[in-house]
Scaffold this motif. Structure first.
Motif, mmCIF file in Angstrom:
data_model
loop_
_atom_site.group_PDB
_atom_site.id
_atom_site.type_symbol
_atom_site.label_atom_id
_atom_site.label_comp_id
_atom_site.label_asym_id
_atom_site.label_seq_id
_atom_site.Cartn_x
_atom_site.Cartn_y
_atom_site.Cartn_z
ATOM 1 N N TYR A 1 0.802 -1.232 0.000
ATOM 2 C CA TYR A 1 0.000 0.000 0.000
ATOM 3 C C TYR A 1 0.834 1.282 0.000
ATOM 4 O O TYR A 1 0.287 2.364 -0.170
ATOM 5 N N THR B 1 -13.028 -2.533 -3.525
ATOM 6 C CA THR B 1 -12.849 -3.448 -2.386
ATOM 7 C C THR B 1 -13.316 -4.870 -2.714
ATOM 8 O O THR B 1 -14.422 -5.074 -3.225
ATOM 9 N N GLU C 1 -9.992 -11.307 3.898
ATOM 10 C CA GLU C 1 -9.784 -9.975 4.470
ATOM 11 C C GLU C 1 -10.015 -8.920 3.391
ATOM 12 O O GLU C 1 -9.522 -9.065 2.266
ATOM 13 N N SER C 2 -10.738 -7.859 3.746
ATOM 14 C CA SER C 2 -11.034 -6.849 2.733
ATOM 15 C C SER C 2 -9.754 -6.140 2.297
ATOM 16 O O SER C 2 -8.847 -5.909 3.097
ATOM 17 N N ALA C 3 -9.719 -5.823 1.002
ATOM 18 C CA ALA C 3 -8.525 -5.207 0.415
ATOM 19 C C ALA C 3 -8.963 -4.332 -0.746
ATOM 20 O O ALA C 3 -10.045 -4.527 -1.309
ATOM 21 N N LYS C 4 -8.123 -3.360 -1.080
ATOM 22 C CA LYS C 4 -8.410 -2.491 -2.219
ATOM 23 C C LYS C 4 -7.654 -3.031 -3.434
ATOM 24 O O LYS C 4 -6.426 -2.979 -3.488
ATOM 25 N N GLY D 1 -13.032 3.708 4.800
ATOM 26 C CA GLY D 1 -12.212 3.651 3.591
ATOM 27 C C GLY D 1 -13.032 3.536 2.319
ATOM 28 O O GLY D 1 -12.497 3.194 1.267
ATOM 29 N N TRP E 1 -17.260 -7.716 5.216
ATOM 30 C CA TRP E 1 -16.077 -7.980 6.049
ATOM 31 C C TRP E 1 -16.310 -7.466 7.470
ATOM 32 O O TRP E 1 -16.029 -8.157 8.450
ATOM 33 N N GLY F 1 -12.179 3.091 -2.208
ATOM 34 C CA GLY F 1 -12.735 1.809 -1.779
ATOM 35 C C GLY F 1 -13.717 1.162 -2.743
ATOM 36 O O GLY F 1 -14.259 0.089 -2.434
ATOM 37 N N LEU G 1 -9.578 -10.730 -0.020
ATOM 38 C CA LEU G 1 -8.437 -11.554 -0.390
ATOM 39 C C LEU G 1 -8.161 -12.454 0.808
ATOM 40 O O LEU G 1 -7.842 -11.952 1.893
ATOM 41 N N ASP G 2 -8.306 -13.750 0.592
ATOM 42 C CA ASP G 2 -8.218 -14.707 1.705
ATOM 43 C C ASP G 2 -9.080 -14.250 2.891
ATOM 44 O O ASP G 2 -8.661 -14.319 4.051
ATOM 45 N N ASP H 1 -7.220 3.285 6.501
ATOM 46 C CA ASP H 1 -8.594 2.839 6.708
ATOM 47 C C ASP H 1 -8.561 1.334 6.934
ATOM 48 O O ASP H 1 -7.493 0.729 6.883
ATOM 49 N N GLN I 1 -17.030 -4.301 1.793
ATOM 50 C CA GLN I 1 -16.454 -3.838 3.056
ATOM 51 C C GLN I 1 -17.420 -4.110 4.209
ATOM 52 O O GLN I 1 -17.012 -4.532 5.290
#
Lengths: 290, 171
Positions: free
Chosen positions: A34, B51, B57-60, B133, B114, B48, B54-55, A102, B111
């Motif tokens: 990131y 979003t 867990e939330s990710a961008k 986010g 999650w 976001g 991934l496995d 965030d 999101q």
């Protein structure tokens, strides 16, 4: 935005990663991504090869020992924020972790990545400076420890050599009657700091300040220790007048630039104010321990 | 530059692709796998809209490389409904008018999903912090929060939560 071309490897262990860094020119370490990916997308960086350390086991742990906290280089902001020892004994870290980015970024972004990236407005560097943390970096030839106060050389520049990987951060145990706090001025929740102040201190048996570390971020080309303020506070009675003198000394030691977040004079005034707030909070936490 | 062969489980289905290392995960999803439900908003990890999980867990996904997802599992908005039955969050966004232009919605829902996995009965403050986010340019946050509250009540039907959600909806 499309990053420039690069090669990509995901070594299975640290030795393999270090061998790649030794043998290949223009390699860059990738953790959560990131910090690095935005640079690549803006084409501010164009490494030959990205070495993804995401598959290396044992780099994301957080262990509390008698002497302090051992934080793996790939521990995420979230894992630090949710760690029971952090919640119980390291409020400075808990404060700072809560305000980084965030939830999605805290899920994947790492302390080691943030520190190695060395954005002059990042939060962790000020925290590590205030806590007098030690940073372990390793190359194929061995490892060395760097004092957080000697680690940040310039904006986006650290003491890490191109063939080294940041593997661990050690935060000393706070000790008796300790208090820490992070005061962050931000335009919107989760922004990079306009001004960030980290304080870690101890109160002596007489109620006076017996140890103190103050790290500032976003108000100079690098995060730095507010040593003049620390000198004022050492041995002093923790009262409002002393906090204000320390805040003014920290403001005098800072060199912010005028930008979209505000004029330099405003930021200096805010350094003074945020130092006072962080000190109030740290002292109040230290007194609760006593 | 050589391509990398990657295997990614997308919405429960094993997928493979040969990709340039610089391909972003969101482009893998949209342009290679043609799963265009995941949106690209700001492309700078601020908004976001992209979003995904991934496995778990939330990710961008605009700020991840497709190669980073190799060997991992990705869930997108397309993986939320079961056939014609909408996921409780999708239904709640429909019921509560949780979208206006709809651009942020896939990211908001992912999101929120999650968030509800971490905290089945969040307060309004926790919901707002949980979607900090994710930006809605229509500024429709009030109904987005209501939508997430409705879904929380349905996904975790403890009596208190259900009563509270129903009360909120009626209010």
């Amino acid at each position: 935005m499309i990053p420039p071309q690069f090669d990509y490897v995901r070594p299975a262990n640290l030795d393999e990663a270090l061998a790649i860094l030794r043998d290949r020119e223009g390699a860059k370490v990738l953790a959560g991504g990131y910090s690095l990916l935005p640079l690549l997308k803006l084409r501010l960086a164009s490494p030959e090869v990205l070495v993804d350390i995401g598959a290396i086991a044992g780099m994301d742990g957080i262990a509390e020992v008698e002497k302090g906290l051992h934080i793996g280089g790939r521990a995420t902001h979230r894992s630090i924020h949710e760690n029971a020892a952090v919640k119980a004994r390291y409020p400075l870290l808990e404060d700072a972790a809560a305000g980084i980015g965030d939830p999605q970024i805290r899920n994947w972004g790492t302390m080691g990545g943030s520190v190695a990236h060395a954005d002059p407005s990042a939060d962790w560097p000020a925290v590590l400076i205030a806590s007098r943390a030690a940073i372990n970096v390793r190359s194929a030839g061995g490892d060395r420890w760097i004092d957080a106060r000697d680690f940040f050389i310039d904006s986006f520049q650290t003491a890490i050599e191109p063939n080294e990987i940041l593997t661990e951060i050690r935060v000393p145990a706070p000790g008796a009657n300790a208090g820490g706090a992070y005061a962050k001025l931000e335009r919107r929740a989760g922004d990079f700091s306009t001004v960030g102040v980290a304080v870690q201190l101890n109160l002596g048996a007489d109620g006076q300040i017996s140890a103190v570390g103050i790290g500032l971020t976003a108000v100079a080309p690098t995060p730095f220790a507010a040593t003049d303020a620390e000198a004022i506070l050492m041995g002093a009675t923790p009262d409002e007048a002393t906090f204000r003198r320390a805040g003014d000394a920290a403001a005098a030691q800072s060199s912010p630039t005028t930008d979209a977040h505000g004029p330099a004079e405003y930021k200096k005034a805010m350094v003074s104010e945020m130092v006072v707030r962080a000190l109030r909070s740290a002292v109040s936490r230290a007194r609760k321990q006593a | 530059m050589t391509t990398k062969h990657i295997s990614v489980t997308v919405n429960g289905e094993a997928r493979e692709a040969d990709v340039e290392p610089r391909l972003l995960l969101v482009h893998l999803l949209r342009d290679v796998f043609m799963l265009t439900g995941t949106h690209i908003g700001c492309d700078t990890s601020n908004c976001g809209a992209c979003t995904i999980h991934l496995d778990g867990e939330s990710a961008k996904s605009c700020t991840l490389l497709a190669v980073q997802a190799d060997g991992k599992s990705v869930t997108t908005i397309e993986g939320m409904a079961s056939g014609a039955t909408l996921h409780p969050l999708q239904q709640a966004f429909w019921d509560q008018h949780g979208l206006q232009c709809g651009f942020c919605t896939p990211g908001m829902i992912m999101q929120a999903a999650w968030l509800l996995k971490q905290n089945a009965d969040p307060t309004e403050t926790e919901i707002r912090a949980g979607i900090a986010g994710n930006l809605c340019r229509c500024t429709g946050y009030v109904n987005i929060v209501k939508s997430i509250q409705q879904a929380a009540g349905e996904l975790a039907p403890s009596e208190d939560a259900a009563t509270e959600a129903a009360a909120t909806i009626q209010a």
